[in-house]
Design an enzyme around this catalytic site. Structure first.
Site, mmCIF file in Angstrom:
data_model
loop_
_atom_site.group_PDB
_atom_site.id
_atom_site.type_symbol
_atom_site.label_atom_id
_atom_site.label_comp_id
_atom_site.label_asym_id
_atom_site.label_seq_id
_atom_site.Cartn_x
_atom_site.Cartn_y
_atom_site.Cartn_z
ATOM 1 N N GLY A 44 -18.954 7.489 -1.519
ATOM 2 C CA GLY A 44 -17.937 7.700 -2.548
ATOM 3 C C GLY A 44 -17.960 6.545 -3.522
ATOM 4 O O GLY A 44 -19.019 5.983 -3.822
ATOM 5 N N ASN A 45 -16.785 6.162 -4.006
ATOM 6 C CA ASN A 45 -16.715 5.101 -5.009
ATOM 7 C C ASN A 45 -17.357 3.814 -4.482
ATOM 8 O O ASN A 45 -18.272 3.263 -5.101
ATOM 9 C CB ASN A 45 -15.237 4.871 -5.396
ATOM 10 N N ALA A 46 -16.909 3.340 -3.339
ATOM 11 C CA ALA A 46 -17.406 2.059 -2.814
ATOM 12 C C ALA A 46 -18.888 2.162 -2.419
ATOM 13 O O ALA A 46 -19.725 1.377 -2.874
ATOM 14 C CB ALA A 46 -16.556 1.626 -1.626
ATOM 15 N N GLY A 47 -19.225 3.144 -1.584
ATOM 16 C CA GLY A 47 -20.578 3.227 -1.027
ATOM 17 C C GLY A 47 -21.650 3.565 -2.049
ATOM 18 O O GLY A 47 -22.725 2.951 -2.059
ATOM 19 N N LYS A 93 0.870 -1.189 0.000
ATOM 20 C CA LYS A 93 0.000 0.000 0.000
ATOM 21 C C LYS A 93 0.896 1.225 0.000
ATOM 22 O O LYS A 93 2.018 1.186 0.506
ATOM 23 C CB LYS A 93 -0.885 0.016 1.254
HETATM 24 P P1 NAD Z 1 -14.083 7.833 -1.598
HETATM 25 O O1 NAD Z 1 -13.115 8.907 -1.290
HETATM 26 O O2 NAD Z 1 -14.564 7.679 -2.998
HETATM 27 O O3 NAD Z 1 -15.383 7.963 -0.653
HETATM 28 C C1 NAD Z 1 -15.307 8.090 0.731
HETATM 29 C C2 NAD Z 1 -16.661 8.514 1.249
HETATM 30 O O4 NAD Z 1 -16.599 8.583 2.673
HETATM 31 C C3 NAD Z 1 -17.095 9.913 0.787
HETATM 32 O O5 NAD Z 1 -18.476 9.913 0.499
HETATM 33 C C4 NAD Z 1 -16.811 10.792 1.997
HETATM 34 O O6 NAD Z 1 -17.644 11.933 2.066
HETATM 35 C C5 NAD Z 1 -17.152 9.814 3.111
HETATM 36 N N1 NAD Z 1 -16.600 10.233 4.396
HETATM 37 C C6 NAD Z 1 -15.422 10.836 4.656
HETATM 38 N N2 NAD Z 1 -15.340 11.132 5.962
HETATM 39 C C7 NAD Z 1 -16.484 10.696 6.532
HETATM 40 C C8 NAD Z 1 -17.006 10.729 7.842
HETATM 41 N N3 NAD Z 1 -16.332 11.294 8.839
HETATM 42 N N4 NAD Z 1 -18.217 10.160 8.066
HETATM 43 C C9 NAD Z 1 -18.916 9.608 7.055
HETATM 44 N N5 NAD Z 1 -18.487 9.584 5.797
HETATM 45 C C10 NAD Z 1 -17.279 10.115 5.529
HETATM 46 O O7 NAD Z 1 -13.382 6.487 -1.095
HETATM 47 P P2 NAD Z 1 -13.726 4.995 -1.505
HETATM 48 O O8 NAD Z 1 -12.822 4.594 -2.611
HETATM 49 O O9 NAD Z 1 -15.198 4.837 -1.652
HETATM 50 O O10 NAD Z 1 -13.199 4.227 -0.205
HETATM 51 C C11 NAD Z 1 -14.005 4.138 0.969
HETATM 52 C C12 NAD Z 1 -13.484 2.975 1.800
HETATM 53 O O11 NAD Z 1 -13.527 1.784 1.008
HETATM 54 C C13 NAD Z 1 -12.024 3.123 2.257
HETATM 55 O O12 NAD Z 1 -11.871 2.493 3.505
HETATM 56 C C14 NAD Z 1 -11.264 2.348 1.188
HETATM 57 O O13 NAD Z 1 -9.988 1.904 1.626
HETATM 58 C C15 NAD Z 1 -12.245 1.207 0.979
HETATM 59 N N6 NAD Z 1 -11.990 0.521 -0.281
HETATM 60 C C16 NAD Z 1 -12.243 1.125 -1.468
HETATM 61 C C17 NAD Z 1 -11.938 0.459 -2.638
HETATM 62 C C18 NAD Z 1 -12.246 1.064 -3.972
HETATM 63 O O14 NAD Z 1 -12.037 0.387 -4.988
HETATM 64 N N7 NAD Z 1 -12.761 2.274 -4.037
HETATM 65 C C19 NAD Z 1 -11.386 -0.840 -2.609
HETATM 66 C C20 NAD Z 1 -11.165 -1.432 -1.362
HETATM 67 C C21 NAD Z 1 -11.468 -0.743 -0.205
#
Ligand code: NAD
Length: 416
Positions: A220-223, A106
């Site tokens: 974000g991307n995942a949610g 990472k």
């Molecule tokens: P992202 O930056 O696209 O989205 C993150 C989301 O979390 C945003 O909507 C942001 O507003 C929200 N957020 C930030 N602070 C917050 C808080 N205090 N309370 C509530 N929401 C909050 O990131 P992502 O890529 O969606 O990643 C989110 C998680 O998923 C991370 O832990 C990441 O490591 C994990 N993840 C993502 C991927 C991927 O492919 N995107 C893969 C594996 C794991």
């Protein structure tokens, strides 16, 4: 259980517990508990306004016994050594749990990309690769996007690496744009993989996902992809969502696509018509069938675990649940789909991207997702079986499968 541990210490507590369940002695735990190599770099560059700024960056290469190491690059103001190390450990267990032939790594840079111009983002990306070009490579360590990095940043990094080595090497990085050898389906692969696990967990509860209520922290991307997939493909009812500015709730559900568009327009889900505002804390404790933490670490902890009412927790975020909370949730019979299993869809499709890049032959999205489904379903089933056999939770089930594979590879190499 001490709740004041940092993220890397939490990952080590989990690993230690799994090693004990496997009957491994302390030599094996010691061989597994730290990264093989940890690199810290400084990037000094001229900004658009003529001033110079220095950024700190990292790459943690955790374990390479099963293959070249793989892991994203996170650009975030709160990036730190402990987090990068923990995420590199979870990448190792993730690749092993879904049985793709890769190790774990990472990386990250402490910065706020939202404050940087496009030209500054490109400079930062190219500088990161210049500092690390001897330590990454298609057969060494293959980065990918993570929080606040994207396909454009991967394209700049690939181009810089190829310029340094003087030849094409697209497999140095994944999550690239489609035009440069990216894979169909990569953008929503993490969420897609998570939804396959949710489908399997629902089967175990004999629960029909049609009309099942879902609350999602982080849009974000995942949610946001998870919300839209669960709504559009599995007919779930999305009743709550949140981001850093707060949450929204409607017990009768709202449209996940409308919430996404509202966030694109206003940069938050808050204020979506027909919803009431709730806090992130309230969201986690809602009455719902599926709870999806998809934002931050340690949000489900000793202080709120007893109040969680969801039947399934699908951890798309890395490290959302503390060890103390794990024990409480297990006693409440809540099904946890642990992070490094639930969010393994992203790295699995990155692995497909590497394979397609080697063959210069690209699959359709349907082919990608069909292969992803097989891998995720097999890993989910194996995890549940292992957990049941050892009378433990799914996190430990996934850990036991993963560390056994890594330990076997290390033994065969003569490392331990
Ligand atoms: P992202 O930056 O696209 O989205 C993150 C989301 O979390 C945003 O909507 C942001 O507003 C929200 N957020 C930030 N602070 C917050 C808080 N205090 N309370 C509530 N929401 C909050 O990131 P992502 O890529 O969606 O990643 C989110 C998680 O998923 C991370 O832990 C990441 O490591 C994990 N993840 C993502 C991927 C991927 O492919 N995107 C893969 C594996 C794991």
């Amino acid at each position: 259980m001490n709740e004041n541990l940092d993220t890397f210490e939490i990952s080590q507590v989990q690993l230690h517990k799994a090693c004990k369940l496997m009957g491994y002695d302390s030599h094996i735990y010691n061989a597994l508990k730290e990264p093989e190599k940890f690199i810290e770099i400084k990037i000094t560059m001229r900004m658009d306004n003529g001033e110079t700024r220095t950024f700190k960056g990292f790459r943690s290469q955790f374990n390479s016994a099963r293959g070249p190491m793989k892991g994203g690059i996170r650009w975030h103001p709160e990036e730190n050594e402990s987090l990068v190390k923990a995420l590199s450990a979870w990448m190792t267990w993730k690749c092993a749990c879904v049985d793709i032939p890769l190790g774990g790594a990472k990386g990250g840079i402490i910065c706020n990309p939202k404050e940087l111009s496009n030209a500054e983002l490109e400079k930062l990306a190219r500088n990161y690769v210049r500092k690390l070009s001897g330590d990454i490579g298609p057969n060494i360590d293959i980065p990918a996007p993570d929080v606040y990095t994207n396909p454009q940043i991967m394209a700049w990094m690939m181009d810089e690496y190829e310029t340094i080595i003087g030849k094409h090497a697209p497999s140095v990085i994944t999550g690239k744009p489609l035009e440069l050898g990216g894979s169909a389906g990569r953008s929503n692969a993490t969420a897609k993989g998570g939804t396959f696990c949710v489908r399997e967990a629902a089967k175990d509860l004999s629960k029909d996902l049609k009309g099942a209520t879902v609350a999602i922290q982080g849009y974000g991307n995942a949610g946001s992809y998870a919300a839209r997939l669960l709504q559009d493909e599995f007919k779930c009812k999305i009743i709550a969502a949140s981001d850093s500015q707060g949450g929204i709730y409607n017990e009768n559900g709202f449209d996940a696509n409308d919430a996404f568009e509202h966030k694109v327009k206003t940069s938050t889900v808050v204020g979506l018509e027909g919803t009431q505002k709730i806090s992130n804390k309230e969201l986690l404790e809602l009455e719902c069938d599926v709870l999806i933490p998809a934002a931050l670490e340690n949000v489900i902890n000793k202080s709120n675990a007893a109040n969680i009412k969801a039947k399934i927790i699908a951890e798309l975020a890395n490290g959302p649940t503390t060890p103390a909370a794990d024990d409480i949730l297990y006693n409440k019979d809540i099904i946890i789909i642990p992070d490094f299993l639930c969010n393994a869809g992203g790295v699995t499709v990155s692995y497909f991207e590497m394979v397609q890049g080697y063959y210069l032959h690209f699959w359709t999205e349907k082919e990608v997702f069909s292969s992803l489904d097989k891998i995720m379903t097999k890993a989910y089933r194996a995890t549940v079986k292992k957990a049941e056999e050892h009378h433990t939770d799914n996190r430990m089930g996934a850990y036991m499968i993963a560390i056994e594979r890594v330990v076997n590879a290390m033994k065969l190499r003569g490392w331990i």
